[in-house]
Design an enzyme around this catalytic site. Structure first.
Site, mmCIF file in Angstrom:
data_model
loop_
_atom_site.group_PDB
_atom_site.id
_atom_site.type_symbol
_atom_site.label_atom_id
_atom_site.label_comp_id
_atom_site.label_asym_id
_atom_site.label_seq_id
_atom_site.Cartn_x
_atom_site.Cartn_y
_atom_site.Cartn_z
ATOM 1 N N LYS A 17 4.688 -1.977 4.966
ATOM 2 C CA LYS A 17 4.342 -3.231 4.298
ATOM 3 C C LYS A 17 5.362 -4.289 4.696
ATOM 4 C CE LYS A 17 2.029 -1.268 0.241
ATOM 5 N NZ LYS A 17 2.117 -0.973 -1.198
ATOM 6 N N LYS A 43 -6.362 4.912 -6.461
ATOM 7 C CA LYS A 43 -5.102 5.103 -7.170
ATOM 8 C C LYS A 43 -5.239 6.272 -8.137
ATOM 9 C CE LYS A 43 -2.972 1.384 -5.526
ATOM 10 N NZ LYS A 43 -1.643 1.365 -4.873
#
Length: 361
Positions: free
Chosen positions: A257, A158
Protein backbone atom coordinates in the site's frame (compact mmCIF):
# COMPACT_ATOMS: atom_id res chain seq x y z
CA UNK A 1 -1.52 24.46 -0.27
CA UNK A 2 -3.17 21.84 1.94
CA UNK A 3 -6.83 20.96 1.41
CA UNK A 4 -8.64 18.78 3.93
CA UNK A 5 -11.68 17.16 2.38
CA UNK A 6 -14.46 14.86 3.53
CA UNK A 7 -16.36 12.80 0.97
CA UNK A 8 -19.26 10.55 2.08
CA UNK A 9 -19.00 6.84 1.36
CA UNK A 10 -21.80 5.10 -0.56
CA UNK A 11 -22.28 2.88 2.49
CA UNK A 12 -20.36 2.43 5.78
CA UNK A 13 -17.30 0.18 5.51
CA UNK A 14 -16.79 -2.20 8.42
CA UNK A 15 -13.68 -4.24 9.19
CA UNK A 16 -12.56 -6.07 12.32
CA UNK A 17 -11.16 -2.88 13.87
CA UNK A 18 -14.00 -0.43 13.26
CA UNK A 19 -16.30 1.28 10.77
CA UNK A 20 -16.08 4.44 8.64
CA UNK A 21 -18.82 6.34 6.80
CA UNK A 22 -16.83 9.08 5.05
CA UNK A 23 -13.40 9.58 3.55
CA UNK A 24 -11.35 12.17 5.42
CA UNK A 25 -8.24 12.98 3.39
CA UNK A 26 -5.62 15.70 2.95
CA UNK A 27 -4.78 16.83 -0.56
CA UNK A 28 -1.40 18.46 -1.15
CA UNK A 29 -1.18 21.03 -3.96
CA UNK A 30 2.44 21.81 -4.84
CA UNK A 31 3.40 24.63 -7.24
CA UNK A 32 6.93 24.73 -8.64
CA UNK A 33 8.91 27.88 -9.35
CA UNK A 34 7.91 27.43 -13.01
CA UNK A 35 4.22 27.35 -12.13
CA UNK A 36 3.77 23.59 -12.65
CA UNK A 37 1.28 22.02 -10.23
CA UNK A 38 1.58 18.60 -8.65
CA UNK A 39 -1.03 16.89 -6.46
CA UNK A 40 -0.62 14.35 -3.69
CA UNK A 41 -2.92 12.78 -1.12
CA UNK A 42 -2.36 11.76 2.50
CA UNK A 43 -5.16 9.33 3.22
CA UNK A 44 -5.08 7.56 6.60
CA UNK A 45 -8.30 5.99 7.85
CA UNK A 46 -10.27 8.07 10.33
CA UNK A 47 -10.30 6.99 13.95
CA UNK A 48 -6.83 5.36 13.90
CA UNK A 49 -8.34 1.87 13.77
CA UNK A 50 -5.96 0.82 11.00
CA UNK A 51 -2.80 2.66 12.04
CA UNK A 52 -1.58 5.26 14.51
CA UNK A 53 -1.73 7.89 11.74
CA UNK A 54 -5.00 9.84 11.49
CA UNK A 55 -6.21 12.74 9.32
CA UNK A 56 -5.54 15.07 12.26
CA UNK A 57 -1.98 13.83 12.81
CA UNK A 58 -1.21 13.94 9.08
CA UNK A 59 -2.52 17.50 8.82
CA UNK A 60 -0.22 18.57 11.67
CA UNK A 61 2.80 16.70 10.29
CA UNK A 62 2.37 18.15 6.80
CA UNK A 63 1.78 21.70 8.02
CA UNK A 64 4.62 21.85 10.52
CA UNK A 65 7.21 19.32 9.27
CA UNK A 66 7.09 17.96 5.77
CA UNK A 67 5.93 20.92 3.69
CA UNK A 68 8.35 23.38 5.39
CA UNK A 69 11.14 20.79 4.99
CA UNK A 70 10.44 20.45 1.28
CA UNK A 71 10.35 24.22 0.78
CA UNK A 72 13.64 24.65 2.67
CA UNK A 73 15.44 22.24 0.32
CA UNK A 74 14.83 24.40 -2.76
CA UNK A 75 15.29 22.51 -6.02
CA UNK A 76 15.01 18.80 -5.32
CA UNK A 77 14.59 15.59 -7.32
CA UNK A 78 11.88 13.22 -6.03
CA UNK A 79 14.38 10.39 -5.53
CA UNK A 80 16.58 12.64 -3.38
CA UNK A 81 13.59 13.74 -1.36
CA UNK A 82 12.72 10.10 -0.72
CA UNK A 83 16.09 9.63 0.97
CA UNK A 84 15.38 12.70 3.10
CA UNK A 85 11.95 11.36 4.02
CA UNK A 86 13.42 8.02 5.07
CA UNK A 87 15.31 9.84 7.82
CA UNK A 88 12.09 11.31 9.25
CA UNK A 89 10.30 9.21 11.89
CA UNK A 90 6.67 8.08 11.51
CA UNK A 91 3.86 9.73 9.58
CA UNK A 92 3.94 7.35 6.62
CA UNK A 93 0.76 8.76 5.11
CA UNK A 94 2.08 12.32 5.19
CA UNK A 95 5.26 11.18 3.49
CA UNK A 96 3.29 9.36 0.81
CA UNK A 97 1.17 12.44 0.15
CA UNK A 98 3.99 14.93 -0.20
CA UNK A 99 6.17 12.56 -2.22
CA UNK A 100 3.19 11.91 -4.49
CA UNK A 101 2.79 15.65 -5.08
CA UNK A 102 6.47 15.96 -5.89
CA UNK A 103 6.44 13.03 -8.33
CA UNK A 104 3.29 14.42 -9.96
CA UNK A 105 4.88 17.84 -10.43
CA UNK A 106 8.02 16.21 -11.83
CA UNK A 107 5.98 14.11 -14.31
CA UNK A 108 3.97 17.18 -15.34
CA UNK A 109 7.16 19.17 -15.86
CA UNK A 110 8.53 16.48 -18.14
CA UNK A 111 5.08 15.90 -19.70
CA UNK A 112 5.19 12.14 -19.22
CA UNK A 113 3.01 9.65 -17.37
CA UNK A 114 4.10 8.86 -13.83
CA UNK A 115 4.72 5.21 -14.68
CA UNK A 116 7.32 6.24 -17.27
CA UNK A 117 9.44 7.86 -14.56
CA UNK A 118 9.77 4.42 -12.95
CA UNK A 119 10.37 2.56 -16.22
CA UNK A 120 6.95 0.88 -16.04
CA UNK A 121 5.14 0.04 -19.26
CA UNK A 122 1.50 1.23 -19.36
CA UNK A 123 -1.13 -1.52 -19.25
CA UNK A 124 -4.68 -2.12 -18.06
CA UNK A 125 -4.80 -3.04 -14.37
CA UNK A 126 -7.04 -5.90 -13.14
CA UNK A 127 -9.27 -4.83 -10.25
CA UNK A 128 -10.50 -6.80 -7.26
CA UNK A 129 -13.16 -5.78 -4.76
CA UNK A 130 -12.88 -5.59 -0.95
CA UNK A 131 -16.12 -6.30 0.92
CA UNK A 132 -16.63 -5.41 4.57
CA UNK A 133 -18.35 -7.19 7.45
CA UNK A 134 -22.16 -7.39 7.53
CA UNK A 135 -24.77 -8.45 10.06
CA UNK A 136 -26.00 -11.36 7.93
CA UNK A 137 -24.62 -13.79 5.39
CA UNK A 138 -27.43 -12.87 3.01
CA UNK A 139 -26.20 -9.26 2.91
CA UNK A 140 -22.68 -10.47 2.17
CA UNK A 141 -23.85 -12.76 -0.62
CA UNK A 142 -25.86 -9.94 -2.18
CA UNK A 143 -22.75 -7.74 -2.33
CA UNK A 144 -20.64 -10.55 -3.78
CA UNK A 145 -23.24 -11.17 -6.52
CA UNK A 146 -23.36 -7.46 -7.31
CA UNK A 147 -19.61 -6.99 -7.63
CA UNK A 148 -19.03 -10.21 -9.55
CA UNK A 149 -21.71 -9.06 -12.02
CA UNK A 150 -19.88 -5.74 -12.36
CA UNK A 151 -16.78 -7.61 -13.48
CA UNK A 152 -14.38 -7.54 -10.52
CA UNK A 153 -11.75 -10.19 -11.04
CA UNK A 154 -11.19 -11.17 -7.41
CA UNK A 155 -13.24 -10.86 -4.23
CA UNK A 156 -11.82 -10.15 -0.77
CA UNK A 157 -14.07 -10.45 2.25
CA UNK A 158 -13.22 -9.11 5.69
CA UNK A 159 -13.31 -11.55 8.59
CA UNK A 160 -13.13 -11.37 12.37
CA UNK A 161 -13.65 -13.85 15.22
CA UNK A 162 -17.24 -15.04 14.95
CA UNK A 163 -17.47 -13.95 11.30
CA UNK A 164 -15.10 -16.21 9.40
CA UNK A 165 -15.71 -19.87 8.51
CA UNK A 166 -19.49 -19.57 8.06
CA UNK A 167 -19.52 -16.59 5.65
CA UNK A 168 -16.55 -17.97 3.71
CA UNK A 169 -18.29 -21.33 3.36
CA UNK A 170 -21.45 -19.59 2.15
CA UNK A 171 -19.60 -17.58 -0.48
CA UNK A 172 -17.62 -20.58 -1.67
CA UNK A 173 -20.79 -22.68 -1.97
CA UNK A 174 -22.51 -20.07 -4.14
CA UNK A 175 -19.37 -19.17 -6.12
CA UNK A 176 -17.24 -22.33 -6.35
CA UNK A 177 -14.89 -20.95 -9.03
CA UNK A 178 -14.57 -17.40 -7.69
CA UNK A 179 -11.03 -16.13 -7.00
CA UNK A 180 -11.58 -15.51 -3.28
CA UNK A 181 -9.47 -14.30 -0.38
CA UNK A 182 -10.04 -13.15 3.20
CA UNK A 183 -8.59 -10.29 5.23
CA UNK A 184 -8.46 -10.43 9.04
CA UNK A 185 -6.83 -7.04 9.69
CA UNK A 186 -4.78 -8.61 12.52
CA UNK A 187 -7.83 -9.81 14.46
CA UNK A 188 -6.55 -13.29 15.42
CA UNK A 189 -3.82 -14.99 17.46
CA UNK A 190 -2.00 -18.29 17.20
CA UNK A 191 -4.65 -19.75 19.53
CA UNK A 192 -6.99 -19.61 16.51
CA UNK A 193 -5.07 -22.21 14.50
CA UNK A 194 -8.16 -24.42 14.12
CA UNK A 195 -10.08 -21.59 12.42
CA UNK A 196 -7.31 -21.17 9.88
CA UNK A 197 -7.18 -24.91 9.27
CA UNK A 198 -10.89 -24.78 8.48
CA UNK A 199 -10.38 -21.81 6.16
CA UNK A 200 -7.58 -23.76 4.50
CA UNK A 201 -10.12 -26.06 2.81
CA UNK A 202 -11.83 -23.34 0.76
CA UNK A 203 -9.15 -22.92 -1.94
CA UNK A 204 -8.51 -19.28 -1.02
CA UNK A 205 -6.02 -17.18 -2.91
CA UNK A 206 -4.60 -16.00 0.42
CA UNK A 207 -5.32 -15.12 4.05
CA UNK A 208 -4.36 -11.50 4.57
CA UNK A 209 -2.85 -10.29 7.86
CA UNK A 210 -4.25 -12.92 10.24
CA UNK A 211 -2.06 -11.90 13.21
CA UNK A 212 -0.85 -8.66 14.77
CA UNK A 213 1.52 -6.53 12.73
CA UNK A 214 4.54 -7.31 14.91
CA UNK A 215 3.81 -11.04 15.24
CA UNK A 216 6.31 -11.93 12.53
CA UNK A 217 7.73 -15.10 14.08
CA UNK A 218 4.23 -16.30 14.94
CA UNK A 219 3.09 -15.71 11.35
CA UNK A 220 5.96 -17.83 10.10
CA UNK A 221 4.84 -20.63 12.43
CA UNK A 222 1.21 -20.29 11.30
CA UNK A 223 2.22 -20.42 7.63
CA UNK A 224 4.03 -23.72 8.24
CA UNK A 225 0.68 -25.30 9.21
CA UNK A 226 -1.28 -24.06 6.18
CA UNK A 227 -1.46 -24.67 2.45
CA UNK A 228 -3.11 -21.29 1.85
CA UNK A 229 -0.53 -18.50 1.45
CA UNK A 230 -0.45 -15.83 4.12
CA UNK A 231 -0.36 -12.23 2.87
CA UNK A 232 1.31 -9.46 4.87
CA UNK A 233 -0.47 -6.11 5.02
CA UNK A 234 -0.05 -4.19 8.28
CA UNK A 235 3.19 -6.16 8.82
CA UNK A 236 4.64 -4.88 5.54
CA UNK A 237 5.11 -1.24 6.52
CA UNK A 238 8.57 -0.69 4.99
CA UNK A 239 11.45 -2.24 3.09
CA UNK A 240 13.02 -3.30 6.39
CA UNK A 241 9.73 -4.98 7.39
CA UNK A 242 9.64 -6.96 4.12
CA UNK A 243 13.19 -8.15 4.75
CA UNK A 244 12.09 -9.37 8.20
CA UNK A 245 9.07 -11.16 6.72
CA UNK A 246 11.35 -12.93 4.27
CA UNK A 247 13.78 -13.94 7.02
CA UNK A 248 11.05 -15.59 9.10
CA UNK A 249 8.99 -17.05 6.23
CA UNK A 250 6.06 -15.06 7.60
CA UNK A 251 4.31 -14.46 4.28
CA UNK A 252 4.29 -15.72 0.74
CA UNK A 253 2.47 -12.65 -0.57
CA UNK A 254 2.83 -8.94 0.22
CA UNK A 255 0.12 -6.31 -0.06
CA UNK A 256 1.99 -3.10 -0.93
CA UNK A 257 0.00 0.00 0.00
CA UNK A 258 1.63 3.21 -1.18
CA UNK A 259 0.07 5.19 1.67
CA UNK A 260 1.04 2.78 4.43
CA UNK A 261 4.67 2.43 3.34
CA UNK A 262 5.37 6.14 2.89
CA UNK A 263 5.29 6.67 -0.86
CA UNK A 264 5.92 5.37 -4.34
CA UNK A 265 9.70 5.08 -4.00
CA UNK A 266 9.54 2.85 -0.93
CA UNK A 267 6.75 0.79 -2.52
CA UNK A 268 8.87 0.10 -5.60
CA UNK A 269 11.88 -0.91 -3.46
CA UNK A 270 9.66 -3.28 -1.48
CA UNK A 271 8.32 -4.84 -4.69
CA UNK A 272 11.81 -5.47 -6.03
CA UNK A 273 13.02 -7.02 -2.78
CA UNK A 274 9.95 -9.22 -2.33
CA UNK A 275 10.04 -10.49 -5.90
CA UNK A 276 13.77 -11.26 -5.67
CA UNK A 277 12.97 -13.48 -2.67
CA UNK A 278 10.18 -15.30 -4.53
CA UNK A 279 7.24 -13.56 -2.85
CA UNK A 280 4.24 -12.43 -4.86
CA UNK A 281 2.84 -8.91 -4.53
CA UNK A 282 -0.18 -6.76 -5.26
CA UNK A 283 -1.21 -3.13 -4.73
CA UNK A 284 -3.66 -2.44 -1.92
CA UNK A 285 -5.54 0.68 -0.85
CA UNK A 286 -6.91 2.31 2.31
CA UNK A 287 -9.05 3.08 0.19
CA UNK A 288 -8.00 6.49 -1.13
CA UNK A 289 -9.67 9.17 -3.18
CA UNK A 290 -8.87 9.55 -6.85
CA UNK A 291 -5.57 11.43 -6.56
CA UNK A 292 -3.77 8.72 -4.58
CA UNK A 293 -5.66 5.94 -6.38
CA UNK A 294 -4.60 7.23 -9.79
CA UNK A 295 -0.96 7.36 -8.67
CA UNK A 296 -1.17 3.85 -7.21
CA UNK A 297 -2.57 2.65 -10.54
CA UNK A 298 0.59 3.84 -12.23
CA UNK A 299 2.59 1.64 -9.86
CA UNK A 300 0.15 -1.29 -10.25
CA UNK A 301 1.01 -1.42 -13.97
CA UNK A 302 4.36 -2.95 -13.00
CA UNK A 303 4.65 -6.50 -14.31
CA UNK A 304 5.92 -7.63 -10.92
CA UNK A 305 2.43 -7.52 -9.40
CA UNK A 306 0.68 -10.90 -9.51
CA UNK A 307 -2.86 -10.29 -8.26
CA UNK A 308 -5.65 -7.80 -9.00
CA UNK A 309 -5.33 -4.50 -7.18
CA UNK A 310 -7.73 -3.33 -4.46
CA UNK A 311 -8.13 -0.08 -6.42
CA UNK A 312 -11.77 -0.07 -7.49
CA UNK A 313 -14.20 2.16 -9.32
CA UNK A 314 -14.71 5.52 -7.60
CA UNK A 315 -18.45 4.83 -7.44
CA UNK A 316 -17.80 1.62 -5.48
CA UNK A 317 -16.73 3.71 -2.50
CA UNK A 318 -17.76 7.35 -2.82
CA UNK A 319 -20.77 9.48 -3.67
CA UNK A 320 -18.27 11.56 -5.68
CA UNK A 321 -14.54 11.85 -6.30
CA UNK A 322 -12.07 14.70 -6.68
CA UNK A 323 -10.81 13.70 -10.13
CA UNK A 324 -12.32 13.58 -13.60
CA UNK A 325 -13.08 11.30 -15.16
CA UNK A 326 -13.81 9.08 -12.18
CA UNK A 327 -12.02 5.74 -11.99
CA UNK A 328 -14.08 3.00 -13.65
CA UNK A 329 -13.69 -0.71 -14.35
CA UNK A 330 -14.67 -2.24 -17.66
CA UNK A 331 -16.83 -5.34 -18.09
CA UNK A 332 -13.72 -7.53 -17.95
CA UNK A 333 -12.77 -6.09 -14.56
CA UNK A 334 -9.86 -3.93 -15.72
CA UNK A 335 -9.06 -0.27 -15.10
CA UNK A 336 -7.75 1.66 -18.08
CA UNK A 337 -6.05 5.00 -17.46
CA UNK A 338 -7.73 7.37 -19.93
CA UNK A 339 -5.70 9.07 -22.62
CA UNK A 340 -4.45 12.25 -21.01
CA UNK A 341 -4.76 10.72 -17.54
CA UNK A 342 -6.99 11.75 -14.65
CA UNK A 343 -7.39 15.44 -13.88
CA UNK A 344 -8.00 17.05 -10.51
CA UNK A 345 -11.35 18.86 -10.24
CA UNK A 346 -11.01 22.08 -8.26
CA UNK A 347 -14.77 22.48 -8.20
CA UNK A 348 -15.15 19.13 -6.45
CA UNK A 349 -12.30 19.82 -4.06
CA UNK A 350 -13.94 23.10 -3.06
CA UNK A 351 -17.26 21.29 -2.57
CA UNK A 352 -15.82 18.85 -0.04
CA UNK A 353 -13.14 21.00 1.64
CA UNK A 354 -13.44 21.53 5.39
CA UNK A 355 -10.08 23.31 5.91
CA UNK A 356 -7.23 24.83 3.91
CA UNK A 357 -3.72 25.93 4.83
CA UNK A 358 -1.23 27.79 2.65
CA UNK A 359 2.39 27.03 3.48
CA UNK A 360 5.07 29.18 1.85
CA UNK A 361 8.84 29.36 2.22
Amino acid sequence: MLHRVRVPLVEPFRISNGVVAEKDAILIELTTSDGVIGWGEASPMSGSFYSSDTPDSSWTALKHRFVPALLSLGHVEPARFHEFLREQPGDQFSRAGIEGALWDAYANTRRVALCELFGIQPRAVPSGVAIGIFDTTDELLERVRRYVAEGYRRVKIKIQPGWDVEPVAAVREKFPELPLMVDANAAYTTDDLQIFRELDRFQLLMIEQPLAAKAITEAGELQSHLKTPLCADESAESLAAVELLIKHGAARIVNIKVQRVGGLSEALSMLQTARAAGLQCWVGTMPELGIASAQALQLAMHEGFSFPTDIEASSRWYVDDVIKPAIEIDKRGFIEVPRGGFKVSREKIERYTIATEKVVS
